[in-house]
Each structure stands twice: as C-alpha cells, then as structure tokens.
Design an enzyme around this catalytic site. Sequence first.
Site, short mmCIF file in Angstrom:
data_model
loop_
_atom_site.label_atom_id
_atom_site.label_comp_id
_atom_site.label_asym_id
_atom_site.label_seq_id
_atom_site.Cartn_x
_atom_site.Cartn_y
_atom_site.Cartn_z
N THR A 1 -44.70 -28.64 -38.06
CA THR A 1 -44.36 -29.82 -37.26
C THR A 1 -43.85 -29.39 -35.89
O THR A 1 -44.03 -28.24 -35.50
CB THR A 1 -43.35 -30.71 -38.03
OG1 THR A 1 -43.22 -31.97 -37.37
CG2 THR A 1 -41.97 -30.05 -38.13
N ASN A 2 -43.23 -30.28 -35.15
CA ASN A 2 -42.67 -29.95 -33.84
C ASN A 2 -41.33 -30.67 -33.65
O ASN A 2 -40.89 -31.40 -34.54
CB ASN A 2 -43.67 -30.28 -32.72
CG ASN A 2 -44.03 -31.76 -32.73
OD1 ASN A 2 -43.18 -32.62 -32.53
ND2 ASN A 2 -45.30 -32.06 -33.00
N HIS A 3 -40.72 -30.50 -32.48
CA HIS A 3 -39.36 -31.00 -32.26
C HIS A 3 -39.27 -32.45 -31.83
O HIS A 3 -38.20 -32.91 -31.46
CB HIS A 3 -38.65 -30.13 -31.21
CG HIS A 3 -38.29 -28.77 -31.71
ND1 HIS A 3 -37.41 -28.57 -32.73
CD2 HIS A 3 -38.72 -27.54 -31.34
CE1 HIS A 3 -37.29 -27.27 -32.97
NE2 HIS A 3 -38.09 -26.63 -32.13
N SER A 4 -40.36 -33.19 -31.86
CA SER A 4 -40.28 -34.58 -31.42
C SER A 4 -39.26 -35.36 -32.23
O SER A 4 -39.26 -35.31 -33.46
CB SER A 4 -41.66 -35.24 -31.56
OG SER A 4 -41.55 -36.62 -31.34
N ALA B 1 -46.02 -36.99 -30.63
CA ALA B 1 -46.37 -35.57 -30.40
C ALA B 1 -47.23 -35.13 -31.58
O ALA B 1 -46.72 -34.69 -32.61
CB ALA B 1 -45.11 -34.73 -30.29
#
Length: 223
Positions: free
Chosen positions: A29-32, A96
């Site tokens: 995943t990502n930091h959104s 994102a």
Amino acid sequence: DKDLNLTGLTITVTAGPTQEAIDPVRFITNHSSGKMGYALASKALQYGAEVNLISGPVNLEIPAGVNYFPVKSAQEMLAAVQDKWPLSQILIKAAAVADYRVENIASSKIKKQAETLTLKLVKNPDILKWAGEHKQKEQVLCGFAMETENLLTNARQKMQAKNCDLLVANDLTTKGAGFAASTNVATILWPGKELSLPLQSKEDLALHILRACQELYRQKQTE
Ligand code: C5P
C-alpha cells in the site's frame, strides 16, 4: 461561500490508498491518509451535491450523508468507478492508486524460507485514464498529481494523457503538503490556466477545487 452551489449535481470522489494483496495476511500500500478525498466529499455534500465516496482503507469517519463504497484493490476501485462515473457530472480522483499489484496472490500465507523472495508485480489499470476515455462532453473530470520533481510540466502532460479537465498538482517535497498532513500546498491546472494556492487546510483546498469544477461544469453547459 455564496459562489458554490452544487445542488442537483452528482459528484463521485475516490479517496485513500489501495491495498494490493500479497497473500491472505500481507499487502502492498502507500501513505495516503484519505484526508483530501474525505474533505472533498464532505464539502461537496455541504454545498448540496449528491456524493458517492469510493474509498480505499483509511482511518477516517465517513461523512454522514454520502453514498459510501469501500474498496481495497485498484481493480475493485476501477469497478466502482465504472459503475458510478456514467451517473455523475463530476469525478474527482483524489485516491492514491497503486501502480502495480502482485501477479499471483498466494492462497495461503507465504512461509519464511530462502534468503530472498521475489514478488512479480504487474501494472494496475489506470482508473483516471479509463474515466477520461469514457467522458461525455458535459462531464468534468478532475485528477491529482503528486510529484517530487518537475511538478507542473509532468502535471500538464498527465492532464492531456488522461483527458482530464483539471488537475490538482502538489509537490510532495513541500513542507505541509502531501499525504498525512491536514494541510496542502497545491496548484490547480486547467488548459491554459493555473491557480497556485498557498498552504491551507485540505477543507479550504477542497472548496477551491469544487469551485473550479463548478466553473468548468457551467462552461460546458453553455458550449
Ligand atoms: O499517473 P499518476 O498516478 O501520477 O496520476 C495520478 C492521478 O491518476 C490521480 O488522480 C490518481 O487517482 C489517478 N490514478 C488512477 N489509477 C491509477 C493510477 C493513478 O486513477 N492506476
């Protein structure tokens, strides 16, 4: 804000990160944080729109009154957008989306074995690009671009490539901008026009974005 009146419009917002499974217990995943998308959804609602919020996994309260569609992966988000875009006047893609997913998701937990482990990733569908390709001429499509270099040049290219009407560009290297913060520093781009906004809350930025979307929508009505 007496300039903003979204009554009668259906606005779909995508928010948050996507989660791409590796096995039953792991994901990429990502930091959104989802804050920008949720601010857009709640402001759109407050100013009279019917709001569809398509959201990846986040830790935020769902704004009361939105139609909420939780998703995990980019493929699920695409399916939800394919459902809602034809019924919306405006689509704002603040999510994102992961560019890649794991090609073969393991059906049981991957065991710790060798010293190295290789995951093969394949490209995810570009949801914004799909929406651009299926845009009716009175619909308004708003994308986001987060960059760490050549922000405005890349953003203009992205706007063209994805057939967006407007694009919100922010530089992740600017203090107070980007993912986890409650504030943002952004430039809203239209063809031949740009509005550079100073550091402000994501709620205030949401109002600027919605005003720009409304202006474009009204322009399209008269064309
Ligand atoms: O190309 P890039 O990912 O930088 O473009 C960002 C914009 O495209 C955002 O609005 C994001 O929501 C959207 N996007 C998408 N599907 C992808 C990748 C990005 O809709 N697979």
